[in-house]
Design an enzyme around this catalytic site. Structure first.
Site, short mmCIF file in Angstrom:
data_model
loop_
_atom_site.label_atom_id
_atom_site.label_comp_id
_atom_site.label_asym_id
_atom_site.label_seq_id
_atom_site.Cartn_x
_atom_site.Cartn_y
_atom_site.Cartn_z
N GLU A 35 0.91 -1.31 0.33
CA GLU A 35 -0.19 0.31 -0.09
C GLU A 35 0.73 1.23 0.04
O GLU A 35 2.00 1.42 -0.09
CB GLU A 35 -1.21 0.09 1.34
N ASN A 122 -5.52 6.07 7.15
CA ASN A 122 -5.47 5.59 6.21
C ASN A 122 -5.13 5.96 5.00
O ASN A 122 -3.51 5.89 4.19
CB ASN A 122 -6.76 5.31 5.46
N ASN A 178 -11.59 6.43 1.85
CA ASN A 178 -10.38 5.02 2.25
C ASN A 178 -9.37 6.76 1.39
O ASN A 178 -8.96 7.66 1.25
CB ASN A 178 -10.89 4.48 1.10
N ASP A 232 -9.88 1.58 -3.77
CA ASP A 232 -9.02 2.18 -2.86
C ASP A 232 -7.90 3.61 -3.11
O ASP A 232 -8.77 4.67 -3.35
CB ASP A 232 -8.13 1.04 -2.79
#
Length: 308
Positions: A35, A122, A178, A232
């Site tokens: 990520e 996040n 997100n 995402d």
């Protein structure tokens, strides 16, 4: 003209953004959930998070090597740079947004709102006025796999941290906010909602908000619905096209919300970022791996976006 099979062209405009003689490059494997990629132009390297392994990794563009940048990394997720080139990170385990100073020390920028702890920040983006905007879903406290199992102290929202330290909540009608990114002129803020991870009929779309002069957000209409998996993390190029992760590859949308095309990747994607010396290389964090592809477009960054 024939293009590689990795591309699906949905709109003729996509052909102006891709290259007929390029290939998807597999750069590295060995992660559990990769990520938060961010490119560091001064060093020609990419940092990215491997959340379940509690580490940040460093891909050196000059010799193609991957090494550990930080471990433990407090289960870091999204990363970006501020206008001074300092690393801004969202950390699941500390439930905070931090800044890595030039000497390597860490500064906690925000870890609570109105006295309550965040869930697990996040993803994060910096506006050209220096303000930091970030999302706070619950993924880092839902289990021990990506952080630590804990009780939520508040719902999942979107926040803005001003250069004067003022923290405000800018959106409170999300299920699981997100990824997020500004348009090149910073008049629009795009935010993904991945609530479908927790509810069968939950949201799986990107919304677009108009940014007001007083830093509030207006409208918030749905910009795009994901037809395979979930959106995402995503980034915007200098023409305003949005390049998003999904369960089935990278989806590219025009500013008018038309799906222009797809880049097929053999793993579900968590996030992407532009990098390279010309910012025309799209780095792709997939489930276990890091990929990259050269495009015929440059990515937008906090240093290239217009001042508001």
């Amino acid at each position: 003209m024939k293009y590689p099979d990795i591309f699906t062209i949905e709109d003729e405009r996509f052909t102006r953004l891709i290259l007929p003689n390029t290939q998807l490059e597999h750069l590295w494997s060995g992660g559990r959930w990769c990520e938060g990629p961010v490119y560091i132009p001064a060093g020609r390297y990419l940092l990215f998070s491997d959340i379940p392994n509690d580490r940040m990794l460093r891909f050196d563009e000059t010799d193609q090597r991957v090494s550990v940048f930080r471990q433990p990394a407090r289960f870091s997720n999204g990363n970006t740079l501020d206008r001074e080139g300092r690393l801004i990170s969202c950390e699941h385990h500390s439930r905070s947004v931090t800044r890595t100073e030039h000497d390597g020390s860490l500064t906690v920028l925000a870890d609570r709102f109105e006295g309550k702890r965040f869930n697990s920040p996040n993803d994060v983006v910096v506006k050209s006025d220096g303000s930091i905007w970030f999302t706070d879903p619950s993924y880092g406290i839902d289990s021990d796999y990506e952080g630590g199992l804990r009780d939520a102290e508040m719902d999942c929202h979107v926040y803005r941290l001003g250069v004067d330290g003022t923290l405000t909540r800018v959106a409170d009608d999300f299920d699981k906010p997100n990824g997020l990114a500004f348009s090149p002129d910073e008049q629009w803020l795009y935010i993904a909602d991945t609530g479908a991870t927790h509810h069968v009929d939950g949201p799986h779309h990107i919304r677009r908000f108009r940014v007001q002069d007083d830093h509030t957000l207006k409208d918030g209409e749905i910009f795009a619905e994901c037809d395979y998996g979930l959106f995402d993390g995503f980034r915007i190029d200098t023409h305003g096209n949005l390049w998003s992760s999904s369960g089935g590859g990278v989806h590219c949308y025009a500013p008018d919300a038309t799906l222009l095309g797809r880049i097929h990747v053999p793993e579900a994607i968590a996030n992407v970022t532009f990098g390279g010396q010309q910012r025309n290389r799209l780095f792709i964090c997939a489930t276990t791996s890091l990929y990259a592809i050269y495009l015929n477009v440059r990515g937008c960054s906090v240093l290239t976006r217009n001042n508001p």
